[in-house]
Design a protein around this motif. Structure first.
Motif, PDB file in Angstrom:
ATOM      1  N   VAL A 103       0.849  -1.197   0.000  1.00 21.87           N
ATOM      2  CA  VAL A 103       0.000   0.000   0.000  1.00 21.87           C
ATOM      3  C   VAL A 103       0.885   1.248   0.000  1.00 21.87           C
ATOM      4  O   VAL A 103       0.677   2.187  -0.769  1.00 21.87           O
ATOM      5  N   LYS A 104       1.879   1.226   0.856  1.00 21.96           N
ATOM      6  CA  LYS A 104       2.809   2.342   1.023  1.00 21.96           C
ATOM      7  C   LYS A 104       3.479   2.700  -0.310  1.00 21.96           C
ATOM      8  O   LYS A 104       3.561   3.869  -0.684  1.00 21.96           O
ATOM      9  N   GLU A 105       3.903   1.683  -1.015  1.00 22.41           N
ATOM     10  CA  GLU A 105       4.558   1.883  -2.309  1.00 22.41           C
ATOM     11  C   GLU A 105       3.589   2.517  -3.309  1.00 22.41           C
ATOM     12  O   GLU A 105       3.932   3.466  -4.014  1.00 22.41           O
ATOM     13  N   ARG A 106       2.364   2.007  -3.363  1.00 20.31           N
ATOM     14  CA  ARG A 106       1.366   2.511  -4.310  1.00 20.31           C
ATOM     15  C   ARG A 106       0.948   3.951  -3.998  1.00 20.31           C
ATOM     16  O   ARG A 106       0.617   4.712  -4.889  1.00 20.31           O
ATOM     17  N   MET A 107       0.925   4.295  -2.707  1.00 21.80           N
ATOM     18  CA  MET A 107       0.471   5.624  -2.296  1.00 21.80           C
ATOM     19  C   MET A 107       1.606   6.642  -2.211  1.00 21.80           C
ATOM     20  O   MET A 107       1.347   7.827  -2.000  1.00 21.80           O
ATOM     21  N   GLY A 108       2.825   6.175  -2.352  1.00 25.39           N
ATOM     22  CA  GLY A 108       3.960   7.088  -2.279  1.00 25.39           C
ATOM     23  C   GLY A 108       4.145   7.710  -0.906  1.00 25.39           C
ATOM     24  O   GLY A 108       4.561   8.855  -0.779  1.00 25.39           O
ATOM     25  N   ILE A 109       3.815   6.935   0.133  1.00 25.76           N
ATOM     26  CA  ILE A 109       3.955   7.419   1.509  1.00 25.76           C
ATOM     27  C   ILE A 109       5.101   6.696   2.196  1.00 25.76           C
ATOM     28  O   ILE A 109       5.559   5.656   1.703  1.00 25.76           O
ATOM     29  N   ASP A 110       5.549   7.222   3.319  1.00 25.91           N
ATOM     30  CA  ASP A 110       6.664   6.577   4.017  1.00 25.91           C
ATOM     31  C   ASP A 110       6.425   6.471   5.524  1.00 25.91           C
ATOM     32  O   ASP A 110       7.360   6.405   6.304  1.00 25.91           O
ATOM     33  N   ALA A 111       5.155   6.477   5.925  1.00 29.69           N
ATOM     34  CA  ALA A 111       4.825   6.354   7.348  1.00 29.69           C
ATOM     35  C   ALA A 111       5.267   4.994   7.879  1.00 29.69           C
ATOM     36  O   ALA A 111       5.233   3.991   7.165  1.00 29.69           O
ATOM     37  N   GLU A 112       5.671   4.986   9.137  1.00 30.63           N
ATOM     38  CA  GLU A 112       6.061   3.747   9.804  1.00 30.63           C
ATOM     39  C   GLU A 112       4.807   3.107  10.397  1.00 30.63           C
ATOM     40  O   GLU A 112       3.941   3.809  10.926  1.00 30.63           O
ATOM     41  N   LEU A 113       4.700   1.782  10.301  1.00 23.45           N
ATOM     42  CA  LEU A 113       3.541   1.049  10.820  1.00 23.45           C
ATOM     43  C   LEU A 113       3.934   0.278  12.067  1.00 23.45           C
ATOM     44  O   LEU A 113       4.988  -0.360  12.104  1.00 23.45           O
ATOM     45  N   SER A 114       3.083   0.348  13.093  1.00 28.82           N
ATOM     46  CA  SER A 114       3.317  -0.462  14.288  1.00 28.82           C
ATOM     47  C   SER A 114       1.981  -0.912  14.873  1.00 28.82           C
ATOM     48  O   SER A 114       0.936  -0.321  14.594  1.00 28.82           O
ATOM     49  N   PHE A 115       2.040  -1.982  15.646  1.00 27.43           N
ATOM     50  CA  PHE A 115       0.876  -2.475  16.378  1.00 27.43           C
ATOM     51  C   PHE A 115       1.081  -2.163  17.855  1.00 27.43           C
ATOM     52  O   PHE A 115       2.150  -2.414  18.394  1.00 27.43           O
ATOM     53  N   GLU A 116       0.056  -1.598  18.478  1.00 24.23           N
ATOM     54  CA  GLU A 116       0.139  -1.172  19.870  1.00 24.23           C
ATOM     55  C   GLU A 116      -1.067  -1.708  20.639  1.00 24.23           C
ATOM     56  O   GLU A 116      -2.125  -1.934  20.064  1.00 24.23           O
ATOM     57  N   CYS A 117      -0.903  -1.851  21.954  1.00 21.07           N
ATOM     58  CA  CYS A 117      -2.039  -2.190  22.812  1.00 21.07           C
ATOM     59  C   CYS A 117      -2.856  -0.916  23.010  1.00 21.07           C
ATOM     60  O   CYS A 117      -2.350   0.072  23.518  1.00 21.07           O
ATOM     61  N   LYS A 118      -4.095  -0.961  22.569  1.00 21.32           N
ATOM     62  CA  LYS A 118      -5.001   0.195  22.669  1.00 21.32           C
ATOM     63  C   LYS A 118      -6.358  -0.294  23.175  1.00 21.32           C
ATOM     64  O   LYS A 118      -6.667  -1.472  23.074  1.00 21.32           O
ATOM     65  N   PRO A 119      -7.186   0.620  23.680  1.00 18.37           N
ATOM     66  CA  PRO A 119      -8.546   0.220  24.059  1.00 18.37           C
ATOM     67  C   PRO A 119      -9.285  -0.335  22.833  1.00 18.37           C
ATOM     68  O   PRO A 119      -9.018   0.108  21.710  1.00 18.37           O
TER      69      PRO A 119
END
Length: 178
Positions: free
Chosen positions: A57-73
């Motif tokens: 997705v990142k490649e197709r959208m030309g974005i460079d955000a970092e992805l992480s999984f976190e404990c959230k409500p």
């Protein structure tokens, strides 16, 4: 040869083509049975599949955000932070064998990263400046769902991200969509 501003037409992300490419990505994900593979994996395997999907997705959208999984409500599915350029997803997604909501959220939050890219570098996309101006105003005056859910949902950046993710998922999983 690059024009004077340093951006050639091949460097410009076309919003329509980007969406078609993401629809194709979702279609291939299900066509190749990666959803079934996701269901059969443990947490680590599911995290790897989600990360691989996000990288595409990142490649197709030309974005460079970092992805992480976190404990959230449980009600907090994820978020994009423009200040850190990070997408944080609720790790609860990795506990569910069905990955459609996870893919939808990845697309939704990636769209926010794309919106931010448009604000930072409007010449790198085909999105109209008046739309980018509205997105910038929304980012600058962001309404959190914990304060006013209806106002949050009615922000243009949220309506756009919801529409983008929902339509990409719907068209990507519709066998009859050409």
């Amino acid at each position: 040869e690059k024009p004077l501003d340093g951006i050639s037409s091949k460097d410009i992300i076309d919003d329509v083509e980007m969406k078609k490419s993401c629809i194709e990505l979702v279609r291939n994900f299900f066509h190749e049975g990666i959803d079934v593979e996701f269901a059969e994996k443990g947490l680590q395997g599911r995290c790897e599949i989600a990360s691989t999907f996000y990288d595409a997705v990142k490649e197709r959208m030309g974005i460079d955000a970092e992805l992480s999984f976190e404990c959230k409500p449980p009600q907090n599915l994820g978020g994009y932070n423009p200040a850190t350029n990070r997408i944080e997803l609720n790790s609860i997604y990795l506990e569910k064998p069905d990955c459609e909501d996870l893919l939808n959220t990845i697309l939704h939050e990636s769209r926010h990263a794309f919106q931010n890219k448009c604000i930072i570098n409007p010449d790198s996309v085909t999105v109209k400046n008046n739309i980018i101006d509205v997105w910038k105003d929304n980012f600058d005056n962001y309404i959190s769902p914990i304060f006013d859910f209806e106002a949050y949902e009615n922000q243009e950046i949220e309506k756009d991200a919801n529409y983008y993710a929902d339509s990409v998922m719907k068209k990507g999983t519709d066998l009859y969509y050409a």
